[in-house]
Design a protein around this motif. Sequence first.
Motif, mmCIF file in Angstrom:
data_model
loop_
_atom_site.group_PDB
_atom_site.id
_atom_site.type_symbol
_atom_site.label_atom_id
_atom_site.label_comp_id
_atom_site.label_asym_id
_atom_site.label_seq_id
_atom_site.Cartn_x
_atom_site.Cartn_y
_atom_site.Cartn_z
ATOM 1 N N LEU A 196 0.948 -1.193 -0.006
ATOM 2 C CA LEU A 196 0.079 0.118 0.088
ATOM 3 C C LEU A 196 0.991 1.250 0.119
ATOM 4 N N SER A 197 0.699 2.091 -0.889
ATOM 5 C CA SER A 197 1.215 3.459 -1.014
ATOM 6 C C SER A 197 0.291 4.436 -0.993
ATOM 7 N N ALA A 198 0.843 5.798 -0.472
ATOM 8 C CA ALA A 198 -0.414 6.674 -0.022
ATOM 9 C C ALA A 198 0.478 8.120 -0.108
ATOM 10 N N SER A 199 -0.405 8.900 -1.005
ATOM 11 C CA SER A 199 0.117 10.255 -1.145
ATOM 12 C C SER A 199 -0.944 11.592 -0.478
ATOM 13 N N ILE A 200 -0.536 12.377 0.114
ATOM 14 C CA ILE A 200 -1.444 13.488 0.744
ATOM 15 C C ILE A 200 -1.076 14.506 -0.351
ATOM 16 N N GLU A 201 -2.119 14.522 -1.354
ATOM 17 C CA GLU A 201 -1.871 15.417 -2.589
ATOM 18 C C GLU A 201 -2.204 16.855 -2.289
ATOM 19 N N ASP A 202 -2.954 17.174 -1.164
ATOM 20 C CA ASP A 202 -3.319 18.956 -0.823
ATOM 21 C C ASP A 202 -3.482 19.157 0.584
ATOM 22 N N VAL A 203 -2.701 19.885 1.118
ATOM 23 C CA VAL A 203 -2.999 20.384 2.349
ATOM 24 C C VAL A 203 -2.962 21.983 2.177
ATOM 25 N N SER A 204 -3.330 22.514 1.172
ATOM 26 C CA SER A 204 -3.343 24.046 0.998
ATOM 27 C C SER A 204 -4.361 24.548 1.700
ATOM 28 N N LEU A 205 -4.321 26.030 1.901
ATOM 29 C CA LEU A 205 -5.606 26.671 2.269
ATOM 30 C C LEU A 205 -6.176 27.395 1.194
ATOM 31 N N GLY A 206 -7.452 27.497 1.555
ATOM 32 C CA GLY A 206 -8.783 27.879 0.629
ATOM 33 C C GLY A 206 -8.910 29.354 0.601
ATOM 34 N N GLY A 207 -10.238 29.592 0.593
ATOM 35 C CA GLY A 207 -10.453 30.978 0.795
ATOM 36 C C GLY A 207 -11.000 31.300 2.244
ATOM 37 N N TYR A 224 -7.549 22.225 2.870
ATOM 38 C CA TYR A 224 -7.781 20.778 2.164
ATOM 39 C C TYR A 224 -7.100 19.698 2.819
ATOM 40 N N TYR A 225 -7.637 18.675 2.771
ATOM 41 C CA TYR A 225 -6.807 17.209 2.998
ATOM 42 C C TYR A 225 -7.155 16.352 1.936
ATOM 43 N N HIS A 226 -6.500 16.249 0.949
ATOM 44 C CA HIS A 226 -6.644 15.134 -0.190
ATOM 45 C C HIS A 226 -5.760 14.043 -0.025
ATOM 46 N N LEU A 227 -6.115 12.878 -0.104
ATOM 47 C CA LEU A 227 -5.590 11.544 0.145
ATOM 48 C C LEU A 227 -5.670 10.763 -1.107
ATOM 49 N N GLN A 228 -4.608 10.101 -1.676
ATOM 50 C CA GLN A 228 -4.665 9.280 -2.657
ATOM 51 C C GLN A 228 -4.066 7.996 -2.339
ATOM 52 N N VAL A 229 -4.775 6.827 -2.352
ATOM 53 C CA VAL A 229 -4.379 5.444 -1.806
ATOM 54 C C VAL A 229 -4.280 4.404 -3.033
ATOM 55 N N GLN A 230 -3.217 3.489 -2.916
ATOM 56 C CA GLN A 230 -3.197 2.411 -3.931
ATOM 57 C C GLN A 230 -2.645 1.161 -3.158
ATOM 58 N N VAL A 231 -3.280 0.251 -3.536
ATOM 59 C CA VAL A 231 -2.920 -1.266 -3.025
ATOM 60 C C VAL A 231 -2.456 -1.960 -4.374
ATOM 61 N N GLN A 243 -7.969 4.845 -4.661
ATOM 62 C CA GLN A 243 -9.163 5.717 -4.580
ATOM 63 C C GLN A 243 -8.435 7.046 -3.931
ATOM 64 N N LYS A 244 -9.113 8.179 -4.247
ATOM 65 C CA LYS A 244 -8.892 9.527 -3.953
ATOM 66 C C LYS A 244 -9.907 9.867 -2.929
ATOM 67 N N TYR A 245 -9.488 10.519 -1.768
ATOM 68 C CA TYR A 245 -10.421 11.066 -0.754
ATOM 69 C C TYR A 245 -9.985 12.463 -0.556
ATOM 70 N N GLN A 246 -11.141 13.119 -0.624
ATOM 71 C CA GLN A 246 -11.035 14.623 -0.312
ATOM 72 C C GLN A 246 -11.942 14.994 0.980
ATOM 73 N N ALA A 281 -12.190 6.016 6.847
ATOM 74 C CA ALA A 281 -12.889 5.523 5.663
ATOM 75 C C ALA A 281 -11.922 4.706 4.709
ATOM 76 N N ALA A 282 -10.853 5.185 4.469
ATOM 77 C CA ALA A 282 -9.968 4.454 3.651
ATOM 78 C C ALA A 282 -9.501 3.309 4.021
ATOM 79 N N ALA A 283 -9.372 2.991 5.635
ATOM 80 C CA ALA A 283 -8.945 2.032 6.200
ATOM 81 C C ALA A 283 -9.990 0.864 5.729
ATOM 82 N N MET A 284 -11.422 1.137 5.893
ATOM 83 C CA MET A 284 -12.368 0.339 5.832
ATOM 84 C C MET A 284 -12.412 0.127 4.306
ATOM 85 N N ASP A 285 -12.286 0.873 3.463
ATOM 86 C CA ASP A 285 -12.404 0.554 1.862
ATOM 87 C C ASP A 285 -10.997 -0.318 1.323
#
Length: 397
Positions: A196-207, A224-231, A243-246, A281-285
């Motif tokens: 399993l590999s994962a990348s946190i794609e976005d932790v930037s500030l919005g408006g 934002y907290y955007h997470l990409q997970v791959q098995v 799966q990508k989670y946002q 949610a990602a762990a359950m998926d």
Amino acid sequence: MSSSAKLWIPALLGISALPATAQWYETTGRAMIRQGDEATARAQATEDAVKRALLFAGVSIRSVQQVTDGLLTQESLQVESSGEVQNVQLVSEMTRDGYFEVTIRADIEPTEAICPTMAYRKKLLITPFRLAIPEQAIVGDLFNIGKVSGKVFSSKLEEVGHSSWPAAYNNPIDVTALSYLERKALQQQLGARYVLSASIEDVSLGGTTGTNWTFWTDADRDRYYHLQVQVFDLAEERTVFSQKYQTTALWSHRKSTNLDPDYFRFWETPYGQAAERILNAAAMDVEEAIRCEPLQAEVIQVKQNQVLLSIGKAHGASIGDTFKLVHRREVPDSFGRIQPLLAVTELTVKITQLSSEAAWAESVNADLLANIQAGDLAMPNRKPLDDFGDEADITED
């Protein structure tokens, strides 16, 4: 726990199975009470408990929202549902230490046949979670958010992972760039087929959010907290799950405020709580995606009518479990790449001795296993989910 405590792993849920003949499962869910909102915490705890019951029973969690909504709204505190979930009952609920706890009992009958490998746990290598754009972590000092998110994810997967077994692998690895021989060596070295590999794609500030009436504080902003997970399956060179989670949550802290994710204070914030829900949610998926994936034990040693297999107690193996032996040959394809060629034999072996990650198995007919060699495979026959035999330790000659 005080805010200075070094790494806080969010609290998780318990699960236990009642007698299999009744098909009842009892689970307990917990959710943090945020700003006194017990109603939301109750809903989240109930949903978690329902998901865990479904996962343990081996059915899809796609119907969880319908079941949860019914459980929360029906005066009888139970819901009738067609198909997989026959009945769900609320056993108890309480608040404790800032959390809302909900215990349910669910009568679940799978509509599909349970896969033969569900009773076994596949070892899943968890590589370090990568922060894609480190510059985004400057505000709040979130440079550890990848490392800590990986630990939180692994902890949650351990709770729901009845078909998976997370094991940390501390070196980043690009599995898609590995050759067949490199993938095979990694499997043999680490005893795992799935990575399993994962990348946190976005932790930037919005408006900005709302109106800031005080000039000495920074305006509230979304973050934002955007997470990409791959098995990835090393044996068959394929992606098992992707799966990508946002999510977005309020960030109300000044730019100069540091909220290191290693500390409890981060996970108490709305942003930390939103990140925790994503990881849960990602762990359950991932658990649902991997539970019916193939499981193959490798033959490590052959001794007359016995073989030493790379499967043990940690995988859920028991004394008396049976396996079909499989010949494995490596042949080049038309592009010159080495590919495995598998041939299932008529030979069946039964486990007689167990250690944590290995087992001795002997031929059920006392046949000599002269044609089997190290590097061949063993595929498990189906066994009941509640079949846990007596165990014996492996002894050395």
